[in-house]
Design a protein around this motif. Structure first.
Motif, PDB file in Angstrom:
ATOM      1  N   ASN A  38      67.472  12.932  92.445  1.00  0.00           N
ATOM      2  CA  ASN A  38      68.422  13.068  91.175  1.00  0.00           C
ATOM      3  C   ASN A  38      68.479  11.671  90.410  1.00  0.00           C
ATOM      4  O   ASN A  38      67.807  10.755  90.909  1.00  0.00           O
ATOM      5  N   GLY A  39      69.102  11.718  89.224  1.00  0.00           N
ATOM      6  CA  GLY A  39      69.242  10.637  88.526  1.00  0.00           C
ATOM      7  C   GLY A  39      70.052   9.306  89.028  1.00  0.00           C
ATOM      8  O   GLY A  39      69.632   8.274  88.800  1.00  0.00           O
ATOM      9  N   THR A  40      70.820   9.892  89.757  1.00  0.00           N
ATOM     10  CA  THR A  40      71.566   8.442  90.479  1.00  0.00           C
ATOM     11  C   THR A  40      70.724   7.857  91.482  1.00  0.00           C
ATOM     12  O   THR A  40      70.699   6.678  91.590  1.00  0.00           O
ATOM     13  N   LEU A  45      68.594   5.481  89.819  1.00  0.00           N
ATOM     14  CA  LEU A  45      69.106   4.337  89.774  1.00  0.00           C
ATOM     15  C   LEU A  45      69.313   3.455  90.715  1.00  0.00           C
ATOM     16  O   LEU A  45      69.050   2.265  90.815  1.00  0.00           O
ATOM     17  N   THR A  73      80.379   4.492  80.788  1.00  0.00           N
ATOM     18  CA  THR A  73      79.052   5.189  81.548  1.00  0.00           C
ATOM     19  C   THR A  73      79.596   5.939  82.803  1.00  0.00           C
ATOM     20  O   THR A  73      80.798   6.010  82.967  1.00  0.00           O
ATOM     21  N   CYS A  97      75.720   4.422  87.735  1.00  0.00           N
ATOM     22  CA  CYS A  97      75.186   3.191  86.883  1.00  0.00           C
ATOM     23  C   CYS A  97      75.517   2.041  87.764  1.00  0.00           C
ATOM     24  O   CYS A  97      74.783   1.040  87.988  1.00  0.00           O
ATOM     25  N   VAL A 133      72.082   2.008  78.873  1.00  0.00           N
ATOM     26  CA  VAL A 133      72.424   3.399  79.148  1.00  0.00           C
ATOM     27  C   VAL A 133      72.529   4.028  77.863  1.00  0.00           C
ATOM     28  O   VAL A 133      73.251   3.762  77.007  1.00  0.00           O
ATOM     29  N   ALA A 163      68.683   8.810  81.171  1.00  0.00           N
ATOM     30  CA  ALA A 163      69.153  10.094  82.023  1.00  0.00           C
ATOM     31  C   ALA A 163      69.369  11.569  81.036  1.00  0.00           C
ATOM     32  O   ALA A 163      69.150  12.585  81.311  1.00  0.00           O
ATOM     33  N   GLN A 164      70.009  11.002  79.753  1.00  0.00           N
ATOM     34  CA  GLN A 164      70.344  11.915  78.924  1.00  0.00           C
ATOM     35  C   GLN A 164      69.543  11.996  77.509  1.00  0.00           C
ATOM     36  O   GLN A 164      69.854  12.606  76.576  1.00  0.00           O
ATOM     37  N   TYR A 189      69.354  17.158  86.064  1.00  0.00           N
ATOM     38  CA  TYR A 189      70.468  18.097  86.104  1.00  0.00           C
ATOM     39  C   TYR A 189      70.544  19.128  85.231  1.00  0.00           C
ATOM     40  O   TYR A 189      69.794  18.730  84.125  1.00  0.00           O
ATOM     41  N   GLY A 236      67.450  16.751  90.194  1.00  0.00           N
ATOM     42  CA  GLY A 236      66.263  15.796  90.180  1.00  0.00           C
ATOM     43  C   GLY A 236      66.151  14.394  89.374  1.00  0.00           C
ATOM     44  O   GLY A 236      67.356  14.343  88.524  1.00  0.00           O
ATOM     45  N   PHE A 239      83.109  10.123  79.729  1.00  0.00           N
ATOM     46  CA  PHE A 239      83.340   8.957  81.063  1.00  0.00           C
ATOM     47  C   PHE A 239      84.636   8.445  80.948  1.00  0.00           C
ATOM     48  O   PHE A 239      85.288   8.020  80.007  1.00  0.00           O
TER      49      PHE A 239
HETATM   50  C1  PLP Z   1      73.724   8.127  81.752  1.00  0.00           C
HETATM   51  C2  PLP Z   1      73.790   9.239  83.181  1.00  0.00           C
HETATM   52  N1  PLP Z   1      72.952   8.163  84.183  1.00  0.00           N
HETATM   53  C3  PLP Z   1      72.805   8.920  85.327  1.00  0.00           C
HETATM   54  C4  PLP Z   1      73.369  10.017  85.692  1.00  0.00           C
HETATM   55  C5  PLP Z   1      73.066  10.767  86.919  1.00  0.00           C
HETATM   56  O1  PLP Z   1      72.346  11.692  87.071  1.00  0.00           O
HETATM   57  P1  PLP Z   1      72.291  12.708  88.264  1.00  0.00           P
HETATM   58  O2  PLP Z   1      73.418  13.663  87.873  1.00  0.00           O
HETATM   59  O3  PLP Z   1      70.880  13.630  88.185  1.00  0.00           O
HETATM   60  O4  PLP Z   1      72.538  12.080  89.621  1.00  0.00           O
HETATM   61  C6  PLP Z   1      73.852  10.788  84.579  1.00  0.00           C
HETATM   62  C7  PLP Z   1      74.255  12.286  84.917  1.00  0.00           C
HETATM   63  O5  PLP Z   1      74.826  12.779  83.996  1.00  0.00           O
HETATM   64  C8  PLP Z   1      74.013  10.203  83.373  1.00  0.00           C
HETATM   65  O6  PLP Z   1      74.786  10.886  82.340  1.00  0.00           O
END
Ligand code: PLP
Length: 369
Positions: free
Chosen positions: A54-56, A59, A80, A84, A126, A154-155, A178, A188, A313
């Motif tokens: 995933n995106g988290t 990071l 954010t 992050c 970001v 991510a976006q 996502y 992912g 956010f």
């Molecule tokens: C800017 C940003 N970074 C990181 C993420 C994290 O991604 P994920 O939900 O795949 O873990 C998101 C999720 O929306 C995001 O918007």
């Protein structure tokens, strides 16, 4: 209910997923992973792609790959997602915040330099909601002070800054797949880099730092962040349609812009800056300070009309979990705070029809007009 987001899965997704099942390749060892990594990296103009869960996770691995730890400071936006900051804090480093630009909602790059100290190690830039950060300013500062850049894109699939793909600027760049993103793998993420060593490190961190020769002997602690072949199959099918998806989002954004033009007391997303055209990851509405209603009130009324929404956010310095750790005591970031209090987004999915767009816009006018 018109949902805030829905993916479009009507390309080759089914065919590629079937291939995984028929061949038995469902784990992270399958052939689609490498293909997806290579094709995604090529799309963004990078040498290496490392697919993760995933995106988290992307990071987390990026922060760890740069050996960010105790004594280090990382400059990042207050406005954010928590993803992050997680690994910066867990690693014992110090996050240092800057406020947002009131028009683009991205980090205000003019505030970065004043936050640099001898301990600053990296800038996390970001890209937020559809427009990129003013990248050149960040690159220039990073070069002058010899700082690393983690670029959270991510976006930003398919977005460019001055014609160059977002995700092509950081020492490490990260993406999320996502289902609310322009392309999805269910869950992912991906890390991109041009640096051989960093690519190696990220691959190792993703896979528990197993060693090629002594598999179960570990010199470093990693994670299991592996993406499965099933996810990569989805990703490949989605990637084939990225340009179409970006176009659809731009059409959606333009249409909302027309339908909501003149809405009193509401700031709509900026359609274009001198470096990028909005790709409307989401279509956000920001209520004026002097409007009595806040985002929560507006979202409640819209829900009663069957319109899905999401709040903007919550800024990092307002997060209870971080405050309890003693972070950001007495700090204030007024733009980020206003974005949180007064900002939310309306349905922004790829499948939105003209009828749905009009229904949403009518409801917004009734609630806010
Ligand atoms: C800017 C940003 N970074 C990181 C993420 C994290 O991604 P994920 O939900 O795949 O873990 C998101 C999720 O929306 C995001 O918007």
């Amino acid at each position: 209910m018109i949902p805030v987001n829905e993916p479009l899965l009507n390309g080759n997704e089914k065919q590629y997923l079937l291939e995984c099942i028929e061949t038995g390749w469902i784990s992270s060892e399958g052939p689609f992973i490498k293909q997806f990594e290579e094709q995604f990296a090529t799309t963004v103009g990078r040498k290496y792609g490392v697919a993760v869960s995933n995106g988290t996770a992307a990071l987390d691995a990026a922060v760890e790959a740069l050996h960010i730890g105790p004594g280090d400071e990382v400059i990042m936006p207050a406005f954010t997602i928590i993803s992050c900051i997680n690994q910066i804090v867990r690693a014992g480093a110090t996050p240092v915040l800057v406020d947002s630009d009131p028009l683009t909602w991205n980090m205000d790059v003019s505030q970065i330099e004043a936050k640099i100290t001898p301990r600053t190690k990296a800038i996390m830039m970001v890209h937020i909601y559809g427009l990129p950060v003013d990248v050149d300013a960040v690159l220039e500062i990073a070069k002058r002070y010899d700082l690393k850049i983690i670029e959270d894109a991510a976006q930003m699939h398919g977005q460019t800054y001055k014609g160059k793909p977002c995700g092509s600027f950081g020492d490490l760049a990260t993406f999320s797949f996502y289902p609310n993103k322009h392309i999805t793998t269910g869950e992912g993420g991906m890390i991109l880099t041009d640096d051989d060593q960093l690519a190696d490190t990220c691959q190792s961190l993703r896979n528990l730092c197993f060693q090629p020769n002594k598999r179960f002997v570990h010199e470093r602690l990693g994670w299991n962040l592996r993406m499965t072949n099933l996810q990569a199959a989805l990703g490949l099918a989605q990637l084939e349609r990225l340009n179409d998806f970006v176009q659809r989002k731009r059409t959606m954004g333009k249409r909302y812009g027309e339908l909501l033009a003149g809405l009193p007391g509401v700031q709509l997303p900026v359609a274009k800056t001198d470096y990028a055209e909005n790709i409307y990851w989401i279509f956000g509405l920001l209520l004026d300070e002097d409007l009595e209603m806040d985002a929560e009130g507006a979202m409640k009324l819209l829900a009663e009309k069957g319109i899905g929404t999401r709040p903007f956010f919550c800024p990092m310095h307002m997060q209870p979990v971080l405050q309890r750790m003693g972070l950001f005591s007495g700090e204030s970031y007024p733009v980020a705070e206003r974005l949180y209090r007064k900002g939310f987004y309306i349905p922004s999915g790829l499948g939105l029809t003209e009828v749905q767009l009009k229904t949403v816009a009518e409801a917004v006018w009734e609630v806010l007009g």
